[in-house]
Design a protein around this motif. Structure first.
Motif, PDB file in Angstrom:
ATOM      1  N   LYS A   1       0.836  -1.206   0.000  1.00 30.22           N
ATOM      2  CA  LYS A   1       0.000   0.000   0.000  1.00 30.22           C
ATOM      3  C   LYS A   1       0.867   1.252   0.000  1.00 30.22           C
ATOM      4  O   LYS A   1       0.579   2.237  -0.698  1.00 30.22           O
ATOM      5  CB  LYS A   1      -0.915   0.005   1.234  1.00 30.22           C
ATOM      6  CG  LYS A   1      -2.071  -0.965   1.136  1.00 30.22           C
ATOM      7  CD  LYS A   1      -3.069  -0.556   0.064  1.00 30.22           C
ATOM      8  CE  LYS A   1      -4.259  -1.486   0.033  1.00 30.22           C
ATOM      9  NZ  LYS A   1      -5.222  -1.091  -1.017  1.00 30.22           N
TER      10      LYS A   1
ATOM     11  N   LEU B   1      -5.711   8.161  -3.564  1.00 28.90           N
ATOM     12  CA  LEU B   1      -5.143   8.599  -2.285  1.00 28.90           C
ATOM     13  C   LEU B   1      -6.234   8.938  -1.284  1.00 28.90           C
ATOM     14  O   LEU B   1      -6.116   8.643  -0.078  1.00 28.90           O
ATOM     15  CB  LEU B   1      -4.232   9.815  -2.512  1.00 28.90           C
ATOM     16  CG  LEU B   1      -2.976   9.544  -3.354  1.00 28.90           C
ATOM     17  CD1 LEU B   1      -2.205  10.844  -3.563  1.00 28.90           C
ATOM     18  CD2 LEU B   1      -2.088   8.504  -2.689  1.00 28.90           C
ATOM     19  N   LEU B   2      -7.331   9.578  -1.784  1.00 30.93           N
ATOM     20  CA  LEU B   2      -8.433   9.878  -0.874  1.00 30.93           C
ATOM     21  C   LEU B   2      -9.055   8.598  -0.321  1.00 30.93           C
ATOM     22  O   LEU B   2      -9.450   8.531   0.852  1.00 30.93           O
ATOM     23  CB  LEU B   2      -9.505  10.700  -1.613  1.00 30.93           C
ATOM     24  CG  LEU B   2      -9.134  12.133  -1.989  1.00 30.93           C
ATOM     25  CD1 LEU B   2     -10.267  12.766  -2.774  1.00 30.93           C
ATOM     26  CD2 LEU B   2      -8.833  12.975  -0.739  1.00 30.93           C
ATOM     27  N   LYS B   3      -9.162   7.593  -1.172  1.00 28.34           N
ATOM     28  CA  LYS B   3      -9.761   6.324  -0.758  1.00 28.34           C
ATOM     29  C   LYS B   3      -8.902   5.652   0.312  1.00 28.34           C
ATOM     30  O   LYS B   3      -9.424   5.056   1.275  1.00 28.34           O
ATOM     31  CB  LYS B   3      -9.888   5.413  -1.986  1.00 28.34           C
ATOM     32  CG  LYS B   3     -10.673   4.136  -1.742  1.00 28.34           C
ATOM     33  CD  LYS B   3     -12.146   4.420  -1.523  1.00 28.34           C
ATOM     34  CE  LYS B   3     -12.932   3.114  -1.397  1.00 28.34           C
ATOM     35  NZ  LYS B   3     -14.351   3.354  -1.061  1.00 28.34           N
ATOM     36  N   GLU B   4      -7.585   5.763   0.157  1.00 28.47           N
ATOM     37  CA  GLU B   4      -6.692   5.177   1.158  1.00 28.47           C
ATOM     38  C   GLU B   4      -6.775   5.929   2.480  1.00 28.47           C
ATOM     39  O   GLU B   4      -6.550   5.355   3.549  1.00 28.47           O
ATOM     40  CB  GLU B   4      -5.247   5.184   0.635  1.00 28.47           C
ATOM     41  CG  GLU B   4      -5.000   4.233  -0.533  1.00 28.47           C
ATOM     42  CD  GLU B   4      -5.282   2.798  -0.155  1.00 28.47           C
ATOM     43  OE1 GLU B   4      -5.012   2.421   1.012  1.00 28.47           O
ATOM     44  OE2 GLU B   4      -5.805   2.054  -1.023  1.00 28.47           O
ATOM     45  N   ARG B   5      -7.117   7.203   2.379  1.00 30.98           N
ATOM     46  CA  ARG B   5      -7.214   7.996   3.621  1.00 30.98           C
ATOM     47  C   ARG B   5      -8.551   7.777   4.320  1.00 30.98           C
ATOM     48  O   ARG B   5      -8.607   7.537   5.523  1.00 30.98           O
ATOM     49  CB  ARG B   5      -7.034   9.467   3.292  1.00 30.98           C
ATOM     50  CG  ARG B   5      -7.229  10.367   4.501  1.00 30.98           C
ATOM     51  CD  ARG B   5      -7.141  11.827   4.132  1.00 30.98           C
ATOM     52  NE  ARG B   5      -7.414  12.690   5.305  1.00 30.98           N
ATOM     53  CZ  ARG B   5      -7.513  14.006   5.262  1.00 30.98           C
ATOM     54  NH1 ARG B   5      -7.349  14.637   4.095  1.00 30.98           N
ATOM     55  NH2 ARG B   5      -7.761  14.698   6.346  1.00 30.98           N
ATOM     56  N   TYR B   6      -9.678   7.876   3.534  1.00 30.99           N
ATOM     57  CA  TYR B   6     -11.013   7.832   4.146  1.00 30.99           C
ATOM     58  C   TYR B   6     -11.634   6.433   4.120  1.00 30.99           C
ATOM     59  O   TYR B   6     -12.686   6.212   4.743  1.00 30.99           O
ATOM     60  CB  TYR B   6     -11.961   8.797   3.421  1.00 30.99           C
ATOM     61  CG  TYR B   6     -11.577  10.249   3.592  1.00 30.99           C
ATOM     62  CD1 TYR B   6     -11.830  10.914   4.790  1.00 30.99           C
ATOM     63  CD2 TYR B   6     -10.984  10.951   2.558  1.00 30.99           C
ATOM     64  CE1 TYR B   6     -11.493  12.259   4.945  1.00 30.99           C
ATOM     65  CE2 TYR B   6     -10.639  12.282   2.697  1.00 30.99           C
ATOM     66  CZ  TYR B   6     -10.899  12.941   3.899  1.00 30.99           C
ATOM     67  OH  TYR B   6     -10.575  14.268   4.046  1.00 30.99           O
TER      68      TYR B   6
ATOM     69  N   MET C   1       0.799   4.076  -2.869  1.00 29.05           N
ATOM     70  CA  MET C   1       0.486   5.465  -2.533  1.00 29.05           C
ATOM     71  C   MET C   1       1.625   6.394  -2.947  1.00 29.05           C
ATOM     72  O   MET C   1       1.392   7.487  -3.468  1.00 29.05           O
ATOM     73  CB  MET C   1       0.211   5.587  -1.025  1.00 29.05           C
ATOM     74  CG  MET C   1      -1.069   4.875  -0.582  1.00 29.05           C
ATOM     75  SD  MET C   1      -1.296   4.878   1.212  1.00 29.05           S
ATOM     76  CE  MET C   1      -1.455   6.623   1.522  1.00 29.05           C
TER      77      MET C   1
ATOM     78  N   TYR D   1      -5.738  10.943  -7.665  1.00 29.27           N
ATOM     79  CA  TYR D   1      -6.141  11.720  -6.480  1.00 29.27           C
ATOM     80  C   TYR D   1      -7.195  10.969  -5.680  1.00 29.27           C
ATOM     81  O   TYR D   1      -7.138  10.902  -4.446  1.00 29.27           O
ATOM     82  CB  TYR D   1      -6.657  13.078  -6.941  1.00 29.27           C
ATOM     83  CG  TYR D   1      -7.096  13.986  -5.802  1.00 29.27           C
ATOM     84  CD1 TYR D   1      -6.180  14.451  -4.849  1.00 29.27           C
ATOM     85  CD2 TYR D   1      -8.416  14.367  -5.664  1.00 29.27           C
ATOM     86  CE1 TYR D   1      -6.574  15.276  -3.813  1.00 29.27           C
ATOM     87  CE2 TYR D   1      -8.832  15.196  -4.640  1.00 29.27           C
ATOM     88  CZ  TYR D   1      -7.905  15.654  -3.705  1.00 29.27           C
ATOM     89  OH  TYR D   1      -8.302  16.468  -2.682  1.00 29.27           O
TER      90      TYR D   1
ATOM     91  N   GLU E   1     -11.470  18.688  -4.673  1.00 28.05           N
ATOM     92  CA  GLU E   1     -10.835  19.095  -3.412  1.00 28.05           C
ATOM     93  C   GLU E   1     -11.742  20.041  -2.625  1.00 28.05           C
ATOM     94  O   GLU E   1     -11.883  19.911  -1.402  1.00 28.05           O
ATOM     95  CB  GLU E   1      -9.495  19.748  -3.722  1.00 28.05           C
ATOM     96  CG  GLU E   1      -8.721  20.147  -2.469  1.00 28.05           C
ATOM     97  CD  GLU E   1      -7.373  20.761  -2.792  1.00 28.05           C
ATOM     98  OE1 GLU E   1      -6.705  21.227  -1.859  1.00 28.05           O
ATOM     99  OE2 GLU E   1      -7.007  20.762  -3.994  1.00 28.05           O
TER     100      GLU E   1
END
Length: 597
Positions: free
Chosen positions: A408, A446-451, A412, A443, A480
């Motif tokens: 991961k 990365l958002l999916k990995e965060r949220y 990322m 983008y 964004e």
């Protein structure tokens, strides 16, 4: 060279070629009309000759029927057809039958209208009328000596027309004749030949115009008459023209010949009239003289008109030239008095004034655009922040993820590196929708990995708009803003929908979310800021200093306006149920623009 001289020279040259074309056209048209008239006359001549030939041949075909309608002649023919007719016992009957036939052949009608009428049969009996021309009869000729006898075998009682041939019944030197021969229906009853001198055909086809060639041909290609030496190939060619049923003026096999023909419905004979095109045109030399006269008159009249009109038209042009020479930045209000007689010049003068105004506006806009372009390029440079250092750091982190077996972290780091590489590219400030969507997918990853499960997204973009041009890092700013401001007071799953499509010659990309949406105050503030920005750029021409690093709605709106001028769509608001939307679009272009913003 002065404008007036150029105008006279150009129009004179133009008129000269028009006059030349007019003369050539008149000559060509006249030649065609002359040839059409000649073709019509020759067709009528062919029809006339066919009628005359029919009137010559029909009496010849009538004679056998006339003789056979006489009972005594018919009985005499039957007696002479007996196999033993030449025996001594039948001598008396033979003489009486021969006398009966000769008596009918000696009628005034037959003697006065025909060269000779002959009855003969396979038994060797030959009976002919005594010619008033003193032509001696060769009674020793047998039926086997006649060259054309085989042609009568399939005649079925119909008369056969024989073209020019030597008189087979004449003693010593033979004259040229043409004949109509009929085989008498019955068991070897015999034949009746009706002759006429070939000179009769020559008199019939005698024409005052010696340049015209005449040919008469039967359906089976047997030659009846020709006033010139004609080859078998030429006969075949003429027959092919008739089979084509091509009623064109020119012979399709010989474009140098004018060809007319007509066919007899009674005898099947076709009379062809051939005339050399070159000879026809030599007879129409007056057409060339007339064409030169017409072209010359047209050239002289047009030249006078061009000279007068060029003087009249060049005066206002000269006045405008003088005005343009006197015009400077400090006397832009100079003008020429409008003349009602020169409405076009008035429009030209007004167009010149409007051109000066547009030129001034273009200079101002160009200066502003160059300044904004410099600001945008500086803006992009500020975002780089030593990209090589950042790439090295990402490589260290990626290697650490490999060591620790965490894929991961590697993925990322790769996505973030791709985004930085794309965003910090200063060579091209413009890109395609397809590249922007790929950047947006990185983008979203990365958002999916965060949220994790707290964010869901859907991207649907039509292939027909993927090659359209947009500013770099364009759609990501809207996503964004949606994440940053639309879900501040919401704990539910964030849903973002990106939809790209084509409609009515425009491409559109719409971004929707299920967040809080815009407040009324935010909508009013954004619309006011956009109106001020638009007024400062397009009306007041004031330098606009975009915020360094600023990529919000107003900044993106300004980039679209500078790139697409006034041909773009920029809408935003709240959905009917929940959340907000932003819709952008522009006309679909065949070629991408290369202008930077």
């Amino acid at each position: 060279m002065r404008f007036r001289t150029k105008m006279i020279l150009i129009y004179t040259t133009f008129v000269f070629f028009i006059a030349l074309a007019l003369g050539i056209w008149y000559q060509s048209l006249s030649y065609k009309q002359f040839e059409a008239n000649e073709y019509q006359n020759n067709t009528l001549l062919a029809r006339q000759l066919v009628n005359q030939l029919d009137e010559t041949i029909k009496p010849m075909e009538f004679v056998p029927n006339y003789l056979l309608s006489d009972v005594e002649v018919l009985n005499a023919i039957r007696i002479l057809s007996r196999e033993d007719i030449k025996s001594s016992l039948m001598e008396k009957y033979r003489e009486e039958a021969t006398k009966a036939i000769r008596l009918r052949l000696q009628s005034y009608y037959l003697l006065s209208n025909f060269r000779r009428v002959i009855f003969f049969n396979e038994a060797g009996i030959v009976v002919a009328n005594i010619s008033t021309l003193g032509i001696k009869m060769n009674n020793e000729i047998t039926i086997q000596d006649i060259p054309w006898i085989d042609e009568l075998e399939n005649s079925r009682g119909e008369s056969i027309l024989l073209g020019p041939h030597m008189d087979d019944w004449q003693v010593n030197d033979s004259d040229v004749v043409f004949s109509s021969v009929k085989k008498i229906q019955g068991n070897n009853l015999g034949y009746i030949e009706v002759q006429k001198d070939y000179s009769k055909l020559e008199e019939l086809f005698q024409l005052p115009n010696h340049n015209i060639q005449v040919v008469a041909i039967m359906d089976d290609q047997r030659l009846i008459y020709a006033n010139f030496d004609i080859s078998k190939e030429k006969i075949n060619e003429l027959v092919k023209v008739k089979k084509l049923e091509d009623k064109k003026h020119l012979n399709p096999f010989n474009q140098k010949e004018l060809l007319s023909y007509d066919t007899s419905s009674e005898t099947g004979i076709t009379v062809y009239i051939l005339e050399n095109i070159k000879v026809i045109r030599e007879d129409a030399q007056y057409i060339i003289q007339a064409a030169f006269i017409i072209a010359g008159v047209f050239l002289i009249v047009s030249g006078i008109f061009v000279f007068i009109s060029s003087n009249f038209l060049s005066k206002p042009i000269q006045a405008l030239i003088e005005l343009m020479e006197k015009t400077h930045l400090d006397n832009m209000d100079l003008s020429i008095e409008d003349n009602e007689q020169h409405n076009e010049f008035k429009v030209l003068n007004q167009s010149y004034r409007r051109l000066l105004g547009r030129l001034n506006q273009s200079v101002i806009s160009e200066k502003k655009l160059l300044l904004l372009q410099s600001q945008a390029q500086f803006d992009l440079l500020q975002t780089q922040v030593n990209p090589h250092f950042i790439y090295n750091v990402l490589n260290v982190l990626s290697n650490r993820g490999v060591i620790n077996g965490d894929e991961k972290i590697c993925d990322m780091c790769s996505s973030l590196a791709n985004m930085l590489r794309y965003a910090t590219n200063t060579k091209d400030s413009m890109t395609t929708i397809e590249a922007e969507i790929e950047y947006l997918k990185e983008y979203f990853y990365l958002l999916k990995e965060r949220y994790l499960h707290k964010i869901e997204y859907v991207i649907e973009v039509s292939d027909t708009i993927k090659d359209e041009t947009v500013p770099r890092v364009f759609f990501q700013q809207f996503v964004e803003n949606s994440i940053k401001h639309g879900f501040e007071n919401v704990s539910k799953t964030m849903e973002i929908y990106v939809h790209g499509y084509e409609k009515n010659g425009y491409w559109y990309v719409e971004i929707q979310d299920n967040g809080d949406g815009f407040s009324e105050n935010q909508i009013e503030t954004l619309k006011k800021q956009m109106a001020e920005f638009r007024n400062q750029i397009l009306v007041e021409h004031i330098n606009i200093e975009l915020e360094i690093g600023g990529m919000g709605i107003i900044n993106t709106y300004g980039r679209m306006m500078l790139f697409y001028k006034e041909e773009f769509v920029f809408e935003f608001g709240n959905n009917d149920e929940k959340g907000a939307y932003i819709l952008v679009g522009a006309p679909i272009k065949d070629e991408s623009r290369d202008q930077s913003v």
